[in-house]
Design an enzyme around this catalytic site. Structure first.
Site, mmCIF file in Angstrom:
data_model
loop_
_atom_site.group_PDB
_atom_site.id
_atom_site.type_symbol
_atom_site.label_atom_id
_atom_site.label_comp_id
_atom_site.label_asym_id
_atom_site.label_seq_id
_atom_site.Cartn_x
_atom_site.Cartn_y
_atom_site.Cartn_z
ATOM 1 N N ASP A 37 0.874 -1.165 0.000
ATOM 2 C CA ASP A 37 0.000 0.000 0.000
ATOM 3 C C ASP A 37 0.910 1.213 0.000
ATOM 4 O OD1 ASP A 37 -2.129 2.024 0.818
ATOM 5 O OD2 ASP A 37 -3.283 0.176 1.043
ATOM 6 N N ASN A 90 -5.908 -5.058 -5.738
ATOM 7 C CA ASN A 90 -7.002 -4.317 -5.125
ATOM 8 C C ASN A 90 -6.788 -2.816 -5.093
ATOM 9 O OD1 ASN A 90 -9.296 -3.891 -3.066
ATOM 10 N ND2 ASN A 90 -7.487 -3.243 -1.908
ATOM 11 N N TYR A 156 -13.409 6.968 -13.230
ATOM 12 C CA TYR A 156 -13.466 5.733 -12.446
ATOM 13 C C TYR A 156 -14.131 4.617 -13.253
ATOM 14 C CZ TYR A 156 -14.349 2.601 -8.480
ATOM 15 O OH TYR A 156 -14.386 1.526 -7.632
ATOM 16 N N LYS A 160 -12.370 1.046 -14.455
ATOM 17 C CA LYS A 160 -12.852 -0.275 -14.047
ATOM 18 C C LYS A 160 -13.328 -1.099 -15.245
ATOM 19 C CE LYS A 160 -11.917 0.118 -9.698
ATOM 20 N NZ LYS A 160 -10.832 -0.688 -9.089
ATOM 21 N N THR A 191 -16.621 0.964 3.004
ATOM 22 C CA THR A 191 -15.202 1.304 2.960
ATOM 23 C C THR A 191 -15.025 2.814 2.973
ATOM 24 O OG1 THR A 191 -15.180 1.380 0.544
ATOM 25 C CG2 THR A 191 -14.660 -0.750 1.575
#
Length: 256
Positions: A37, A90, A156, A160, A191
C-alpha cells in the site's frame, strides 16, 4: 479445512477496507501474505494483525502506478517466500465526482494511473513470475462501475471497464499455462472509498449506508469481509474451472 494452505498470496491496497479483509482471509485460510500500500501505517497494521493471529505476513510500500516499485514488490515476495501463487490487485482510488465537461485532466490521469495502469503493471509482473513456477491465480478488483455507467464518475468507470477487459485478455492469453485470471465487481461496500463518494455526493448530509442501502435489492451495502470470501475462493483450487470472468458481488445491484 483451510482452502489455500501453503500458498503465497499478494494483496495490494492492503492498508484498509477490502484489501485488509482479503489479506486477513488469505492468512486465515493458510496462506503466507505479502502486503503493499502507499499507506505505510495501515499496511504495517494489517501485517501485525495477521501475525498476532498466528499467520505470516510481510509488508512493503509500493505505488502500483510505478513500474519499478511493482517489480520490487514481486521480487520481495519471491525473496521472502520463494514464489508467488496468488495475487489480489485491489489498489484503487475513486477521485472526484463531476460530469465529463467539468472533470480535471489530472483527476482522470491519476485514476487511470492507479486503477488501470496499476492493474496492468501488477499483472505483468505477477504473470511473469507465475510463468516461471507453472501457474497461479489472479483476482483483479473492478466494480459494478466496470459493468455499467455512473454519472459523475467517468474516469473511475473507464478505469474499471479497463480492468474487466484486461482480465478477460489475460485469462485467454495464459489459461493454457495454468494461470487463472478473474475480476470481481463489488457494489456498494462499507469502505473509506464509499464514504468519500457519499460525502461528495451529499455534502455530508447522508452516510454511505444511508445513500446506498436503498439502491441494493438486498437492502444494504456489503462488508469487506463478504468481498474477501470471493477473492480467496477464486484463488483456491475450488475455483479451478473459473477464469476470464467479471463477477458481480453486489447484492443484486446490476440485476435491476
Amino acid at each position: 479445512m483451510a482452502i489455500i494452505s501453503g500458498k503465497i498470496a499478494l494483496v495490494t491496497g492492503a492498508a484498509a477496507g477490502i484489501g485488509r479483509a482479503a489479506a486477513l482471509k488469505f492468512a486465515q485460510e493458510g496462506a503466507k501474505v505479502v502486503l503493499s500500500d502507499v499507506n505505510v501505517d495501515g499496511g504495517e497494521e494489517t501485517a501485525t494483525m495477521i501475525r498476532d493471529n498466528g499467520g505470516e505476513a510481510v509488508f512493503m510500500k509500493a505505488d502500483v502506478s510505478v513500474p519499478e516499485e511493482v517489480d520490487a514488490l514481486i521480487a520481495k515476495a519471491v525473496d521472502t517466500y520463494g514464489r508467488l501463487d496468488c495475487a489480489c490487485n485491489n489498489a484503487g482510488i475513486e477521485g472526484r465526482i463531476a460530469p465529463i465537461v467539468e472533470q480535471p485532466l489530472d483527476n482522470y490521469d491519476r485514476i487511470m494511473a492507479v486503477n488501470a495502469r496499476g492493474t496492468f503493471l501488477c499483472m505483468k509482473a505477477e504473470l511473469t513470475q507465475m510463468l516461471k513456477t507453472g501457474g497461479g491465480a489472479i483476482v483483479n478488483l473492478a466494480s459494478v462501475a466496470g459493468l455499467i455507467g455512473f454519472p459523475g464518475l467517468s474516469p473511475y468507470v473507464a478505469s474499471k471497464h479497463a480492468v474487466n477487459g484486461m482480465t478477460k485478455n489475460a485469462a485467454l492469453e495464459y489459461g493454457k499455462q495454468g494461470i487463472r485470471v478473474n475480476s470481481i465487481c463489488p457494489g456498494g461496500v462499507d469502505t473509506r472509498m464509499l464514504d468519500s463518494l457519499a460525502e461528495q455526493a451529499t455534502g455530508g448530509a447522508q452516510s454511505s449506508a444511508q445513500m446506498m442501502d436503498p439502491l441494493h435489492p438486498i437492502g444494504r451495502i456489503g462488508t469487506p469481509e463478504e468481498i474477501a470470501e470471493l477473492i480467496v475462493w477464486l484463488c483456491s483450487d475450488r475455483a479451478s474451472f473459473v477464469t476470464g470472468t467479471n463477477i458481480p458481488i453486489d447484492g443484486g445491484f446490476v440485476a435491476q
